[in-house]
Write an enzyme that holds these catalytic residues in place. Structure first.
Site, PDB file in Angstrom:
ATOM      1  N   TRP A 124       0.831  -1.208   0.000  1.00 38.62           N
ATOM      2  CA  TRP A 124       0.000   0.000   0.000  1.00 38.62           C
ATOM      3  C   TRP A 124       0.862   1.253   0.000  1.00 38.62           C
ATOM      4  O   TRP A 124       0.557   2.225  -0.692  1.00 38.62           O
ATOM      5  CB  TRP A 124      -0.972  -0.034   1.176  1.00 38.62           C
ATOM      6  N   ASP A 132      -1.296   6.818   6.497  1.00 41.56           N
ATOM      7  CA  ASP A 132      -2.351   5.880   6.127  1.00 41.56           C
ATOM      8  C   ASP A 132      -2.554   4.953   7.318  1.00 41.56           C
ATOM      9  O   ASP A 132      -1.723   4.091   7.596  1.00 41.56           O
ATOM     10  CB  ASP A 132      -1.918   5.099   4.879  1.00 41.56           C
ATOM     11  N   LYS A 164     -11.788  -1.870   8.521  1.00 42.57           N
ATOM     12  CA  LYS A 164     -11.103  -2.723   9.471  1.00 42.57           C
ATOM     13  C   LYS A 164     -11.637  -2.394  10.873  1.00 42.57           C
ATOM     14  O   LYS A 164     -12.541  -3.066  11.356  1.00 42.57           O
ATOM     15  CB  LYS A 164      -9.584  -2.559   9.404  1.00 42.57           C
TER      16      LYS A 164
END
Lengths: 357, 357
Positions: free
Chosen positions: A101, A168, A193
């Site tokens: 990511w 992030d 999440k």
């Protein structure tokens, strides 16, 4: 059979949240209407939206000047919105590459300015968080990925740098206190999440970092559009925001992010201790950087992998298969995962050891 | 008390859909897991996504070369993604201005090319659909808004032009057959009227119109990214797509968009006939362009407006207040609105007439 959901995301949320969300789909607060059919301009939903923003402020202890926003498009959209909004022409930003990511985020950023990768653990298979680097001058921000879902590494301390951190936090937001928020310039996180179901993305932005001329960016891509309209410039994703609000309310009721951190530490300790003790298993991330959220491990005898996966699934443990890029196993033990489920998994590992050692 | 939901959007969906969606939040297809916690890469959700795409293809009779996509960000995001993807440097597009949303779409488009407003009903308060205009040469597409939610006007026939039509169908998609799809270059629609709850946006794109160099656009903003990954490049909005799939399944079971059109015509006729007959009320849109979806009207005696609104709300009719920019009333009678609710509203209008005439 009771299921234990170890999925990496979308992932487990509290059972109470599922029950309340299901009832709201049928009849929202006794209104005679489903949450799915009410206007986003209704008083009922305005209250939800206000409470969601306020919960973010309270749980993360946001000072003045920081605005939480509920947007869409996932972290992948933030990969380009962040540099588009934070960099003016000719400016530069620093990125640390700690996984898939992080790597995608810096690739997208390159369209908007000079992007320097100041540290990377790529050559070691992303098994650790790089800490030995110095930041040159002139960077507008340093971008990091706080928790690397695929590789199971996590920043346990924030980098000490002189520029705002852009982080992030998709897979560990609300799992622990942030400490001094003033070190952050921007935080973003896909909901799916620790915060809620898929379909909304939290962005927390320090307003004074937004320096583009008004009207320079497409309206929907300028954070100031959403700040001015409190995440309701256009129709927001009503239900994902509602369920996120319920989840944040649950976090607060449980004692906030401090309580989450205590539980997450206890769960992770239990699982890592078993991985380290049990001769059949081996953790893949460097110990000091091990994630409290995603616990990747492999079997010392790879030929037993299918057996172990089937053994777990028969017992009701799902979502344990490692990411296709790394193989092995990954137990995601987010906020809503009860310690009982982690204990159950540990018992399965011990039972498996008795059978195959 | 039974509610009759006349909201303009998010808006009524079929009762069966609410019931099935609520059950899926509790337990998805007997899996022991909520739809909110399953992986977007799971077989269960892949099936949902495939079925949703296929239902769009079937219901709208899409030929080869047209790709349906489930994205996020609403129609407001398409306002800039469309010109960003369809116009190369120096190219131009034609827009018809029929209301607030059309006007926003062309404002965003101006960042990406020459945008000519070839017709507008702005000077007449957007009360009609302009039809007398000729398109010059050199346009890549003509952009129109098929149904104007705020003003209650709707295209009853598509413009006959030599360039692909790009159509914002947010408020009337799946309410009628499209006819020959080959006239369309791109169609987009926020879900939250006829298709599902807020949180996903349908885009149908003719692939051969996408001519940018690969990598030229931010990955998430290039339609080809989502075409290649079948709307699952990153985590899609699982629940909004699931409920959209259920709603499209319902449309199919009811007889498809042809059946929807018959019902929508019957409902609209009933309501417009009452507005035209009842001396207390007056429709605001030009008759030939009246929308089958949103029926705006005013009271001939404005001092009775509050009384009428309260009278309706006491009887369980909600969402009737006109958009803040135009005032008066607006009854939105989308696909899922039963004709019984429209009859009920007509009876209320007649009862109000008896009291106040």
């Amino acid at each position: 059979m009771k299921k234990h959901n170890f999925s990496a995301g979308p992932s487990i949320l509290p059972g109470e949240v599922f029950a309340e969300a299901a009832e709201a789909v049928r009849d929202f607060n006794g209104s005679g209407l489903s949450i799915l059919e009410i206007s986003h301009r209704s008083e009922a939903f305005s209250e939800v939206l206000d409470e969601a923003h306020q919960l973010v402020r309270d749980l993360l202890n946001l000072p003045e000047g920081y605005q939480p926003l509920f947007l869409t498009g996932g972290a992948s959209t933030q990969f380009f919105m962040v540099p588009m909004n934070l960099l003016l022409s000719g400016e530069k930003a620093a990125y640390v590459d700690t996984g898939a990511w992080a790597s995608k985020s810096l690739k997208e950023a390159r369209r908007f300015g000079q992007i320097d990768v100041v540290a990377s653990s790529k050559d070691d298979g992303y098994t650790f968080i790089p800490k030995d680097y110095t930041l040159g001058s002139g960077y507008r921000y340093l971008h990091i990925t706080s928790n690397n879902t695929i590789y199971g590494t996590q920043y346990r301390a924030w980098p000490e740098v002189d520029v705002p951190l852009v982080v992030d936090m998709s897979s560990d937001i609300f799992s622990r206190p942030l400490g001094d928020v003033s070190r952050f310039g921007l935080i973003y996180a896909g909901a799916q999440k620790n915060m809620g179901p898929a379909g909304t993305t939290l962005v927390i932005v320090r307003e004074d970092l937004l320096r583009h001329a008004l009207g320079e960016l497409p309206t929907m891509l300028d954070y100031r559009t959403h700040i001015a309209k409190k995440s309701a410039f256009n129709t927001p994703p009503v239900f994902p925001i509602y369920v996120s609000m319920l989840t944040l309310r649950w976090v607060k009721e449980q004692g906030g992010v401090e309580a989450m951190e205590r539980r997450n530490l206890a769960k992770a300790r239990l699982l890592y201790e078993e991985i380290d003790r049990n001769a059949l298993f081996r953790g893949t991330a460097r110990r000091e950087d091990r994630s409290l959220m995603n616990v990747p491990f492999v079997l010392e005898r790879p030929e037993l992998e299918q057996d172990f996966l089937a053994f777990c699934e028969e017992a009701g443990c799902v979502g344990l298969k490692g990411h296709r890029s790394v193989g092995g196993f990954r137990a995601s033990i987010y906020n809503a995962m009860p310690i009982e489920s982690v204990k159950f998994l540990v018992e399965l590992m011990q039972e498996f050891e008795r059978r195959f050692s």
